[in-house]
Design a protein around this motif. Structure first.
Motif, PDB file in Angstrom:
ATOM      1  N   LEU A  72     -27.641 -64.094  90.820  1.00 33.14           N
ATOM      2  CA  LEU A  72     -28.635 -64.714  89.943  1.00 33.14           C
ATOM      3  C   LEU A  72     -29.845 -63.816  89.697  1.00 33.14           C
ATOM      4  N   GLN A  73     -30.289 -63.114  90.734  1.00 30.96           N
ATOM      5  CA  GLN A  73     -31.471 -62.262  90.601  1.00 30.96           C
ATOM      6  C   GLN A  73     -31.257 -61.116  89.617  1.00 30.96           C
ATOM      7  N   CYS A  74     -30.025 -60.828  89.245  1.00 37.56           N
ATOM      8  CA  CYS A  74     -29.708 -59.752  88.302  1.00 37.56           C
ATOM      9  C   CYS A  74     -29.802 -60.192  86.841  1.00 37.56           C
ATOM     10  N   PHE A  75     -29.851 -61.494  86.600  1.00 36.06           N
ATOM     11  CA  PHE A  75     -29.713 -62.003  85.237  1.00 36.06           C
ATOM     12  C   PHE A  75     -31.028 -62.324  84.550  1.00 36.06           C
ATOM     13  N   THR A  76     -31.006 -62.101  83.247  1.00 41.06           N
ATOM     14  CA  THR A  76     -32.082 -62.446  82.334  1.00 41.06           C
ATOM     15  C   THR A  76     -31.494 -63.406  81.306  1.00 41.06           C
ATOM     16  N   VAL A  77     -32.295 -64.343  80.860  1.00 37.98           N
ATOM     17  CA  VAL A  77     -31.843 -65.281  79.838  1.00 37.98           C
ATOM     18  C   VAL A  77     -32.833 -65.324  78.683  1.00 37.98           C
ATOM     19  N   ALA A  78     -32.300 -65.732  77.534  1.00 38.47           N
ATOM     20  CA  ALA A  78     -33.125 -66.058  76.373  1.00 38.47           C
ATOM     21  C   ALA A  78     -33.053 -67.568  76.237  1.00 38.47           C
ATOM     22  N   VAL A  79     -34.210 -68.193  76.161  1.00 44.99           N
ATOM     23  CA  VAL A  79     -34.275 -69.655  76.101  1.00 44.99           C
ATOM     24  C   VAL A  79     -35.050 -70.062  74.859  1.00 44.99           C
ATOM     25  N   GLU A  80     -34.493 -71.039  74.159  1.00 39.16           N
ATOM     26  CA  GLU A  80     -35.155 -71.583  72.982  1.00 39.16           C
ATOM     27  C   GLU A  80     -35.025 -73.098  73.007  1.00 39.16           C
ATOM     28  N   ASP A  81     -36.124 -73.768  72.858  1.00 42.31           N
ATOM     29  CA  ASP A  81     -36.141 -75.237  72.895  1.00 42.31           C
ATOM     30  C   ASP A  81     -35.440 -75.775  74.141  1.00 42.31           C
ATOM     31  N   GLY A  82     -35.667 -75.112  75.278  1.00 42.00           N
ATOM     32  CA  GLY A  82     -35.104 -75.558  76.547  1.00 42.00           C
ATOM     33  C   GLY A  82     -33.634 -75.261  76.743  1.00 42.00           C
ATOM     34  N   LYS A  83     -33.019 -74.528  75.810  1.00 41.68           N
ATOM     35  CA  LYS A  83     -31.582 -74.226  75.890  1.00 41.68           C
ATOM     36  C   LYS A  83     -31.370 -72.723  76.048  1.00 41.68           C
ATOM     37  N   VAL A  84     -30.443 -72.336  76.934  1.00 45.19           N
ATOM     38  CA  VAL A  84     -30.092 -70.932  77.100  1.00 45.19           C
ATOM     39  C   VAL A  84     -29.267 -70.505  75.882  1.00 45.19           C
ATOM     40  N   ILE A  85     -29.811 -69.536  75.124  1.00 48.86           N
ATOM     41  CA  ILE A  85     -29.093 -69.035  73.946  1.00 48.86           C
ATOM     42  C   ILE A  85     -28.623 -67.595  74.140  1.00 48.86           C
ATOM     43  N   GLY A  86     -28.978 -67.008  75.292  1.00 46.28           N
ATOM     44  CA  GLY A  86     -28.540 -65.654  75.583  1.00 46.28           C
ATOM     45  C   GLY A  86     -28.591 -65.393  77.073  1.00 46.28           C
ATOM     46  N   VAL A  87     -27.702 -64.521  77.516  1.00 44.47           N
ATOM     47  CA  VAL A  87     -27.649 -64.149  78.927  1.00 44.47           C
ATOM     48  C   VAL A  87     -27.228 -62.683  79.023  1.00 44.47           C
ATOM     49  N   ALA A  88     -27.751 -61.992  80.006  1.00 43.96           N
ATOM     50  CA  ALA A  88     -27.348 -60.612  80.283  1.00 43.96           C
ATOM     51  C   ALA A  88     -27.781 -60.276  81.704  1.00 43.96           C
TER      52      ALA A  88
END
Length: 162
Positions: free
Chosen positions: A39-55
């Protein structure tokens, strides 16, 4: 839209997003267990409380890290979400003192725009013998290896095409 480090409450949405692309053969699947363990390796993109991207940025060796599991929700394609997440991970690699960041990808055009360069997979032994050897695609891998050279890289970088 917010780009931030992933939290435990993001894991289920991250896994569902990754699985969409794994189901059509564009990336390897990730289990909930695997996402939690890294988990500590991941970044997310969040919009309106929803994850729309992960890497994820996975450190493989003192001079090498890999961008893994880059996925952007189809409804968010073309909005710069992937670029912003990769940029954040490259900054993280710089901060960690990592010289090279690799991606095994089908999306060469996307990564070329971010100054990644195609390399032979054999030039990345810490990746091939740590992870690739266990992949079910090992003997017939059709992904392209690409590397970004950070400011910590000591070798001359390939010349950019005009």
């Amino acid at each position: 839209m917010e780009i931030r480090k992933a939290t435990s409450t993001d894991v289920e949405e991250m896994q569902q997003l990754i699985q969409q692309f794994a189901d059509i053969g564009l990336m390897l699947p990730r289990t909930i267990k695997s996402l939690c363990e890294h988990l500590q390796c991941f970044t997310v993109a969040v919009e309106d409380g929803k994850v729309i991207g992960v890497a994820g940025l996975h450190v493989l060796w003192t001079d090498l890290a890999e961008i893994r599991s880059l996925a952007v929700a189809p409804e968010a394609h073309g909005r710069g979400v992937g670029r912003q997440m990769v940029t954040a991970l490259l900054q993280e690699a710089e901060h960690l003192g990592i010289a090279q960041v690799l991606s095994l990808t089908y999306q060469t055009g996307f990564f070329e725009k971010l100054d990644f360069h195609i390399v032979r997979k054999e030039s990345l032994p810490h990746k091939v013998w740590k992870d690739c050897i266990y992949c079910n695609k090992f003997y017939h891998c059709d992904e392209v290896a690409m590397v970004y050279y950070t400011s910590h890289h000591q070798v001359l970088r390939p010349a950019r095409e005009a």
